[in-house]
Design an enzyme around this catalytic site. Structure first.
Site, PDB file in Angstrom:
ATOM      1  N   SER B  66       5.126  -5.078   3.259  1.00 53.67           N
ATOM      2  CA  SER B  66       5.995  -4.882   2.082  1.00 53.67           C
ATOM      3  C   SER B  66       6.788  -3.575   2.190  1.00 53.67           C
ATOM      4  O   SER B  66       7.590  -3.451   3.094  1.00 53.67           O
ATOM      5  CB  SER B  66       5.264  -5.058   0.755  1.00 53.67           C
ATOM      6  OG  SER B  66       4.825  -6.414   0.632  1.00 53.67           O
ATOM      7  N   HIS B  71      11.780   8.646  -4.304  1.00 50.85           N
ATOM      8  CA  HIS B  71      13.036   9.190  -4.821  1.00 50.85           C
ATOM      9  C   HIS B  71      12.720  10.562  -5.414  1.00 50.85           C
ATOM     10  O   HIS B  71      11.759  10.685  -6.177  1.00 50.85           O
ATOM     11  CB  HIS B  71      13.614   8.291  -5.915  1.00 50.85           C
ATOM     12  CG  HIS B  71      13.784   6.865  -5.493  1.00 50.85           C
ATOM     13  ND1 HIS B  71      14.817   6.447  -4.693  1.00 50.85           N
ATOM     14  CD2 HIS B  71      13.040   5.759  -5.732  1.00 50.85           C
ATOM     15  CE1 HIS B  71      14.709   5.148  -4.471  1.00 50.85           C
ATOM     16  NE2 HIS B  71      13.628   4.698  -5.092  1.00 50.85           N
ATOM     17  N   CYS B  86       0.536  -5.605   0.917  1.00 52.77           N
ATOM     18  CA  CYS B  86      -0.238  -6.839   0.831  1.00 52.77           C
ATOM     19  C   CYS B  86      -1.217  -6.868   2.000  1.00 52.77           C
ATOM     20  O   CYS B  86      -0.954  -6.312   3.057  1.00 52.77           O
ATOM     21  CB  CYS B  86       0.669  -8.058   0.815  1.00 52.77           C
ATOM     22  SG  CYS B  86       1.740  -8.179   2.235  1.00 52.77           S
TER      23      CYS B  86
END
Lengths: 127, 127
Positions: B66, B71, B86
């Protein structure tokens, strides 16, 4: 009213079930670009990875306002998306509606998480 | 016991407050690579955007399992990270600990969201 330039981090996580077509990287790119446009977000970069024939696709968009991503599992008809936008002018719900329109799920489960507690009313941020 | 190859989507969202250095793209890259390694995840691609001198950095890692993202808002000492993995073999908590070690926040707030309901016990997934 909070000024529109205030940081307002909202992160939507959406699980899409029963999607008919999820092994098409071009579709995922279109879905992500349309979602960014619907939200009024600015695309800085878009990166796709196709895991192989009949397998899943990962797509991530870097935005001036954070990011969006989609990961797909075609064998389950399942896709996991996230939409992280900062800035009150931008609309994660519009982006989600656009993703849903492109992925055409039978069912969707979404979770919204407020991100960060930064800006008192009246404060401004560059984005 | 659920087989290790079963889909087991876990998405950690972490808000880091009081981080001393957040305008350094090289630091963000190191933090992301170390986090992926700590979790036992496989990096497919890493993309960074530096918004400018003394401004924030966006970093996203595409993983076989994934993605992760950071940020930053250096002017607030704030960083928003997410870790979506996952596969039961992979450990989002280890990735989070690694990010935290690199970003050195005074305070962290995390939210964990279970992603998808795909695999009955015993079912297998390619990842």
């Amino acid at each position: 009213m909070i000024p529109p330039s205030t940081y307002d981090g909202r992160h939507l996580l959406a699980d899409f079930y029963g999607c008919p077509v999820l092994n098409d990287a071009a579709l995922i790119e279109i879905a992500l670009r349309s979602a960014a446009e619907s939200a009024g977000a600015t695309v800085i970069g878009l990166h796709l990875h196709h895991f192989g024939e009949e397998q899943g696709v990962t797509g991530v968009v870097l935005l001036a306002e954070s990011h969006m991503s989609i990961h797909t599992w075609p064998e389950h008809g399942y896709a996991a998306a996230d939409i992280f936008l900062c800035g009150a002018r931008h609309d994660p719900a519009a982006a989600l509606a656009s993703l849903s329109e492109h992925l055409a799920p039978e069912r969707m489960v979404k979770t919204e998480v407020k991100r960060g507690e930064l800006a008192p009313p009246g404060a401004h941020h560059r984005r």
